[in-house]
Design a protein around this motif. Structure first.
Motif, PDB file in Angstrom:
ATOM      1  N   LYS A 467       0.604  -1.242  -0.034  1.00 52.10           N
ATOM      2  CA  LYS A 467       0.056  -0.226   0.355  1.00 52.10           C
ATOM      3  C   LYS A 467       0.782   1.641   0.338  1.00 52.10           C
ATOM      4  O   LYS A 467       1.832   1.579   0.845  1.00 52.10           O
ATOM      5  CB  LYS A 467      -0.993   0.216   1.278  1.00 52.10           C
ATOM      6  N   VAL A 468       0.948   1.976  -1.071  1.00 52.29           N
ATOM      7  CA  VAL A 468       1.267   3.258  -0.539  1.00 52.29           C
ATOM      8  C   VAL A 468       0.679   4.214   0.115  1.00 52.29           C
ATOM      9  O   VAL A 468      -0.150   4.536   0.223  1.00 52.29           O
ATOM     10  CB  VAL A 468       1.434   4.159  -1.779  1.00 52.29           C
ATOM     11  N   ILE A 469       1.197   5.135   1.389  1.00 55.87           N
ATOM     12  CA  ILE A 469       1.145   5.182   1.969  1.00 55.87           C
ATOM     13  C   ILE A 469       1.641   6.979   2.300  1.00 55.87           C
ATOM     14  O   ILE A 469       1.036   8.083   2.916  1.00 55.87           O
ATOM     15  CB  ILE A 469       1.399   5.033   3.728  1.00 55.87           C
ATOM     16  N   GLU A 470       2.940   7.634   1.126  1.00 53.21           N
ATOM     17  CA  GLU A 470       3.461   8.810   1.477  1.00 53.21           C
ATOM     18  C   GLU A 470       3.336   8.794  -0.001  1.00 53.21           C
ATOM     19  O   GLU A 470       3.780   8.094  -0.851  1.00 53.21           O
ATOM     20  CB  GLU A 470       4.301   9.259   2.034  1.00 53.21           C
ATOM     21  N   HIS A 471       3.130  10.688  -0.383  1.00 57.04           N
ATOM     22  CA  HIS A 471       3.716  11.181  -1.734  1.00 57.04           C
ATOM     23  C   HIS A 471       4.512  12.317  -1.285  1.00 57.04           C
ATOM     24  O   HIS A 471       4.526  12.682  -0.118  1.00 57.04           O
ATOM     25  CB  HIS A 471       2.651  11.495  -2.278  1.00 57.04           C
TER      26      HIS A 471
END
Length: 542
Positions: A467-471
């Motif tokens: 899961k992508v949690i930061e950009h």
């Protein structure tokens, strides 16, 4: 003209008018069509919400390593946020004198696309395996999977994996057909148009009859290559390509200017993964890795034939999207084929686009102090990623029709994946070695830093979910830090950039992965670098 015809006509008209952030609504009897056209960074319509424009369902603009794709949704409402266009320089007026100058002291240029940026054709049948973006495109049924996949074998080196597909030109434009509506998106045509403004005569366009250059010789060459293959192998092909084109240009100089054995040098404009191929060639020429992954001797062999290299949106430290595709597969758009992880897992180039573990982009359970070792084949097997996924057994059956036992198919696939990861680690180690750019070679970087780009991915230690949690700042596909190969990400912040790449110049633009090439600032600077900027190897006029 029916409702869909009006939609298509309006989209095309709107697309020609605006360069950035294309979002348009068409309302009909009971239906709304929202088009996310080129320019919107990944995440602009994420999880059903377009920030600042209202509620959106089923629409996104996805950018994948240099390929722009359009997704269509229905039942949508949005309000376009399009301000006045900024003034643009008159490039024809500025560069017209330089564009009309042709002589042996003006370098020809080579354009190198990124991943997915070259059409692939079956040599035996002439069938288009990559480049037709529609529901019937290759890659879903067993025959299509076998056509697009590289051979799943455990008895030959990774760099020798190849099949019956061959490159068939750069994807200058992408034509997608969704819901019966043809939509044409310019891809590398923007780069070629910029070079055309600079007076370059493109070989592919001339030989294809699209442009009549008259008796003039070609000064622009497109290096189309099989983007599925190992990047080092493609760098070796680039070395042979440059020798071929160098001989052609030398012969033209002999006929036109009476110069024998001219010392021909090229400039290079490379997009996305094409920049990795370029960097290897510049440093090592036609050399490869040793039989056990030993690094080649640093000779700067390729730099003998190149004076200026412009790398655009190159993932020098990898991209999260490569990891996501190897774990979950890739669907280019609704109604289009789903390319499963096991198919993508046969491409050596995909592993060579993985992020570096030391940069802590992929971590366990959201903890930056626990980076995931993405080069560990045992981890991929344990987590069921890529070719190791239990859900890919049917795909492996299609890719290995001559192997009856599922256990043997899995053994071969795991062995291949292990070798691909080892190869990727060796390529990373070589390209990440700090070296100083030799005198006479200018290395330019153009990167985006205004689009939200995945910067931290959490892997669940319990079930392996990703899961992508930061950009962070980037171009929607490649982080700013990845383009720079910024080692402060791994070693801690310092006031000055720390990178193993000795950049001559860096230009940041507020554009997405392919939108960089549409920017007027990009076009202006590229033409200046190519046509007017002083060069160390040339005698300057007092």
């Amino acid at each position: 003209m029916g409702p869909l015809g009006k939609v298509a006509s309006s989209v095309r008209k709107f697309y020609r008018t605006h360069e950035e952030w294309f979002h348009l609504i068409f309302s009909g009897s009971g239906s709304h069509f929202v088009y996310g056209i080129v320019g919107a960074p990944r995440g602009v319509a994420e999880e059903g919400r377009m920030r600042g424009t209202g509620q959106v369902t089923g629409v996104a603009c996805v950018l994948r390593y240099g390929l722009v794709l359009v997704l269509i949704g229905t039942g949508c409402t949005a309000v376009p946020l399009l301000g006045p266009r900024e003034p643009e320089p008159e490039l024809a007026l500025i560069y017209n004198p330089a564009a009309h100058y042709h002589g042996p002291d003006r370098n020809p240029i080579i354009v190198i696309p990124g991943l997915l940026g070259t059409r692939l054709v079956d040599q035996a049948t002439g069938a288009l395996a990559w480049g037709a973006f529609e529901a019937s495109a290759a890659g879903t049924d067993p025959d299509g999977l076998r056509l697009l996949a590289l051979p799943v074998r455990d008895d030959i080196p990774v760099e020798e994996l190849m099949d019956g597909l061959e490159p068939d030109g750069v994807l200058e434009q992408i034509r997608i057909r969704l819901a019966g509506i043809p939509i044409e998106i310019e891809a590398y045509a923007r780069i070629l148009a910029t070079l055309g403004a600079g007076g370059y005569r493109d070989e592919a366009l001339g030989l294809g009859g699209e442009i009549d250059y008259g008796p003039g010789h070609f000064t622009c060459f497109q290096f189309d290559y099989d983007w599925r293959l190992d990047n080092v192998a493609n760098a070796q092909r680039l070395a042979a390509f440059i020798q071929e084109k160098r001989a052609y240009v030398q012969e033209e100089y002999r006929k036109l200017y009476g110069v024998d054995d001219a010392e021909v040098k090229f400039d290079i404009a490379a997009h996305s993964m094409g920049g990795l191929v370029t960097r290897w060639f510049l440093r090592y020429g036609a050399q490869g890795l040793g039989p056990n992954g030993e690094p080649p001797e640093l000779t700067w062999e390729g730099a003998h034939f190149v004076e200026r290299a412009i790398l655009v949106a190159t993932p020098n430290a990898g991209s999260v999207q490569a990891f996501e595709d190897l774990v979950s597969g890739n669907q280019l758009a609704p109604l289009l084929p789903v390319y499963p992880p096991a198919l993508i897992g046969t491409f050596p180039s995909a592993y060579q686009l993985l992020p570096r573990s030391r940069h802590r982009v992929v971590v366990w359970d959201g903890d930056r102090d626990r980076p995931v070792d993405l080069m560990d084949p045992a981890l991929w097997e344990r987590m069921g990623w890529g070719l190791a996924s239990p859900g890919e057994a049917g795909i492996l059956e299609a890719l290995l029709p001559g192997i009856e036992e599922p256990a043997e198919r899995r053994r071969i696939a795991l062995a291949l994946q292990c070798r691909m990861l080892a190869r990727a680690a060796a390529v990373h180690a070589v390209l990440d070695t700090p070296v100083q750019t030799p005198e006479g070679l200018a290395l330019h970087l153009v990167a985006g830093d205004a689009a939200e780009t995945a910067s931290l991915v959490s892997v669940s230690s319990s079930d392996g979910r990703v899961k992508v949690i930061e950009h962070g700042p980037g171009d929607g596909t490649v982080l700013r830090s990845s383009a720079l190969l910024d080692e402060r990400v791994a070693e801690g912040w310092t006031p000055w950039l720390k990178t193993p790449i000795d950049w001559s110049h860096v230009l940041f633009l507020p554009n997405d992965h392919l939108g960089l090439t549409r920017s007027a600032t990009f076009r202006d600077n590229v033409l200046y670098w190519l046509l007017e900027a002083p060069r160390a190897t040339r005698e300057q006029v007092p």
